[in-house]
Write a protein that holds these residues in place. Structure first.
Motif, mmCIF file in Angstrom:
data_model
loop_
_atom_site.group_PDB
_atom_site.id
_atom_site.type_symbol
_atom_site.label_atom_id
_atom_site.label_comp_id
_atom_site.label_asym_id
_atom_site.label_seq_id
_atom_site.Cartn_x
_atom_site.Cartn_y
_atom_site.Cartn_z
ATOM 1 N N ASP A 52 21.599 40.654 41.189
ATOM 2 C CA ASP A 52 21.378 40.057 42.255
ATOM 3 C C ASP A 52 22.546 39.716 43.077
ATOM 4 O OD1 ASP A 52 18.697 41.280 42.285
ATOM 5 O OD2 ASP A 52 17.566 39.599 42.503
ATOM 6 N N ASN A 53 23.195 38.467 42.022
ATOM 7 C CA ASN A 53 24.548 38.116 41.873
ATOM 8 C C ASN A 53 25.754 39.395 41.960
ATOM 9 O OD1 ASN A 53 23.751 35.190 42.763
ATOM 10 N ND2 ASN A 53 22.949 35.045 41.035
ATOM 11 N N LEU A 54 25.721 39.879 40.557
ATOM 12 C CA LEU A 54 26.524 41.149 41.157
ATOM 13 C C LEU A 54 26.717 41.920 42.014
ATOM 14 C CD1 LEU A 54 28.685 42.507 38.584
ATOM 15 C CD2 LEU A 54 26.490 44.119 38.109
ATOM 16 N N ARG A 55 25.238 42.385 42.663
ATOM 17 C CA ARG A 55 24.684 43.402 43.712
ATOM 18 C C ARG A 55 26.522 42.290 44.879
ATOM 19 N NH1 ARG A 55 19.887 43.127 44.838
ATOM 20 N NH2 ARG A 55 20.077 40.803 46.065
ATOM 21 N N ASP A 56 24.904 40.949 45.552
ATOM 22 C CA ASP A 56 25.591 39.919 46.605
ATOM 23 C C ASP A 56 27.483 40.187 46.492
ATOM 24 O OD1 ASP A 56 22.945 40.274 47.494
ATOM 25 O OD2 ASP A 56 22.704 38.300 46.493
ATOM 26 N N VAL A 57 27.865 39.569 44.801
ATOM 27 C CA VAL A 57 29.449 39.913 45.354
ATOM 28 C C VAL A 57 30.494 41.113 45.166
ATOM 29 C CG1 VAL A 57 30.840 39.027 43.560
ATOM 30 C CG2 VAL A 57 29.201 37.189 43.633
ATOM 31 N N ARG A 58 29.625 42.440 44.782
ATOM 32 C CA ARG A 58 29.809 43.404 44.614
ATOM 33 C C ARG A 58 29.839 43.728 46.262
ATOM 34 N NH1 ARG A 58 28.653 46.712 39.710
ATOM 35 N NH2 ARG A 58 30.493 45.846 38.234
ATOM 36 N N ARG A 59 29.034 43.765 47.062
ATOM 37 C CA ARG A 59 29.064 44.091 48.596
ATOM 38 C C ARG A 59 29.682 43.228 49.075
ATOM 39 N NH1 ARG A 59 23.366 44.011 49.678
ATOM 40 N NH2 ARG A 59 23.301 41.232 49.041
ATOM 41 N N LEU A 60 30.280 41.591 49.009
ATOM 42 C CA LEU A 60 31.396 40.745 49.721
ATOM 43 C C LEU A 60 32.670 41.050 49.536
ATOM 44 C CD1 LEU A 60 29.788 37.818 49.356
ATOM 45 C CD2 LEU A 60 29.460 38.659 51.457
ATOM 46 N N ALA A 61 32.665 41.233 47.881
ATOM 47 C CA ALA A 61 34.206 42.205 47.128
ATOM 48 C C ALA A 61 34.404 43.488 48.482
ATOM 49 C CB ALA A 61 34.231 42.861 46.197
ATOM 50 N N PRO A 62 35.808 43.363 48.730
ATOM 51 C CA PRO A 62 36.768 44.072 49.429
ATOM 52 C C PRO A 62 37.168 45.167 48.237
ATOM 53 C CG PRO A 62 37.896 42.090 48.887
ATOM 54 C CD PRO A 62 36.757 41.848 48.329
ATOM 55 N N PRO A 63 37.065 45.914 48.393
ATOM 56 C CA PRO A 63 36.830 47.692 47.908
ATOM 57 C C PRO A 63 37.904 47.713 46.168
ATOM 58 C CG PRO A 63 37.569 48.484 49.909
ATOM 59 C CD PRO A 63 37.165 46.661 50.341
ATOM 60 N N PRO A 64 38.749 46.872 46.549
ATOM 61 C CA PRO A 64 39.787 46.571 45.383
ATOM 62 C C PRO A 64 39.684 45.891 44.331
ATOM 63 C CG PRO A 64 41.351 47.071 47.041
ATOM 64 C CD PRO A 64 39.700 46.484 47.928
ATOM 65 N N ALA A 65 38.572 44.770 44.332
ATOM 66 C CA ALA A 65 38.164 43.619 44.131
ATOM 67 C C ALA A 65 36.640 44.325 43.589
ATOM 68 C CB ALA A 65 37.992 43.007 44.815
ATOM 69 N N ARG A 66 36.489 45.247 43.640
ATOM 70 C CA ARG A 66 34.958 45.551 42.948
ATOM 71 C C ARG A 66 34.748 46.279 42.087
ATOM 72 N NH1 ARG A 66 33.788 48.728 48.513
ATOM 73 N NH2 ARG A 66 33.133 46.872 49.748
#
Length: 167
Positions: A95-109
């Protein structure tokens, strides 16, 4: 990345149980290794409910039982600049992985991963949230994050420590 040190951010939901335990275990294992002073560790939560608070008293007691003091840590919420400031954002669960990836700018994902998976200890593994549990649940979390911390030291020791370390 502005620093020559490798920077790791451990992320869970509220930053009072899992991520401070992981931060404490990582710091202790890194400081006891040749990586001391070359790897920086911090933690954050996807939610800001506990910002400014110390870790859960049960997390503090658990870490203390293993010789690690996390009492001075204070919860904070994930910030947008964390994606630039840290080489890896290591999440406690899916769940946190999904949320953090959603917040991340594309290069940081591509630099957002599950902690246990990235450490190589439990493929696709998750650190369970002990908040509604008992002291034995915190001990289970400690065992998972301390084993991961040992694996992280081995992983980072096997590769150059300056700059971004690849998957």
């Amino acid at each position: 990345m502005k620093s020559a040190a490798t920077r790791l951010l451990v992320v869970c939901l509220g930053n009072i149980c899992r991520s401070p335990l992981a931060e404490g275990a990582l710091r202790a294992r890194i400081e006891a290794s040749p990586l001391a002073g070359r790897v920086q560790v911090d933690s954050a939560g996807t939610g800001g409910w506990h910002a400014g608070e110390p870790p859960d008293r049960r997390a503090i007691a658990c870490a203390r039982g293993h010789g690690v003091d996390i009492a001075a840590l204070r919860a904070r919420q994930l910030r947008s600049r964390d994606f630039a400031d840290f080489d890896w954002l290591l999440c406690a669960d899916a769940d946190n992985l999904r949320d953090v990836r959603r917040l991340a700018p594309p290069p940081a994902r591509e630099r957002v991963a599950l902690l246990l998976d990235w450490a190589g200890t439990v493929p696709a593994g998750e650190v369970p949230d002990p908040y509604y549990g008992h002291s034995d649940h915190f001990e289970e979390v400690w065992q998972l994050v301390d084993t991961a911390a040992q694996a992280v030291v081995a992983r980072l020791s096997a590769r150059p420590v300056s700059g971004i370390i690849g998957p």
